[in-house]
Motif scaffolding. Structure first.
Motif: not given
Length: 221
Positions: A42-54
């Motif tokens: 949706d383009g509603a975010y300014d940044a992403v914090l992403l874990d690797r081990q999901l």
């Protein structure tokens, strides 16, 4: 600033939500790649914090999918996989930064601000609905050249509705964050005040209430 956290550790998510909120940021949280793909478009975010081990895979698998959608928002990988080869892989996959756990929140905040500054050269265009302009970079709400002042909570509601103008926004998950506890009457009060302010400022937009379902902002006829 609105942040999407993709992290399967509940304690980490709670800690980051509290810390980011203290710095006037809103955080949505999902714990799987599947859920992240559902909300990222949706383009509603300014940044992403992403874990690797999901639970359903390596978080790095999401980065090419985000870029294929044409989204240039900054992505910071936060993970226990902090060896040099892991860092190189993450950055070469398209992450803007890579931070190994455990980390100090102040360092994460500094890195987040740094990638946001770098991304300002890709500043998104203003969103126009009726006579209302929304500046995604600074979250400014402008009507007929004048900045419309309003409390933070109301501004967050309006931001969400403007970003999704012409589409129904379910209540209240996309407005205050997926995990926030919001009383229904409080949300209705915010919407009522917004409708009055938009009408008084002749913004040329209306907010339709879809009872029990959500809200829809559209250009006034």
């Amino acid at each position: 600033m609105r942040i999407l956290l993709i992290e399967d550790e509940p304690q980490m998510a709670v800690a980051l939500r509290g810390a980011l909120t203290r710095h006037d940021m809103v955080m949505d949280h999902v714990s799987t790649l599947c859920d992240a793909e559902l909300v990222i478009g949706d383009g509603a975010y300014d940044a992403v914090l992403l874990d690797r081990q999901l639970p359903d895979g390596d978080g790095l698998e999401l980065i090419p999918k985000i870029r294929k959608k044409g989204l240039t928002l900054p992505i910071i990988v936060i993970t226990a996989k902090g060896e040099v080869p892991d860092r190189i892989t993450g950055l070469e996959t398209g992450a803007d930064d890579y931070l190994a756990k455990p980390f100090v929140f102040d360092e994460l905040l500094a890195r987040l601000r740094a990638v946001m500054r770098r991304s300002e050269t890709l500043r998104p265009a203003l969103i126009s609905v009726g006579r209302l302009l929304f500046d995604p970079t600074y979250c400014d709400i402008i009507v007929s050249g004048q900045r419309l002042e309003m409390p933070r909570r109301e501004a967050l509601v309006l931001e969400c509705l403007v970003r999704r103008a012409g589409r129904m926004v379910p209540r209240p998950e996309a407005v205050f964050g997926f995990d926030d506890e919001i009383q229904s009457n409080a949300l209705d009060s915010h919407i009522s005040r917004l409708r009055r302010k938009l009408a008084a400022s002749h913004a040329g937009v209306v907010i339709n209430v879809i009872r029990g379902v959500g809200y829809l902002l559209r250009e006034a006829s």
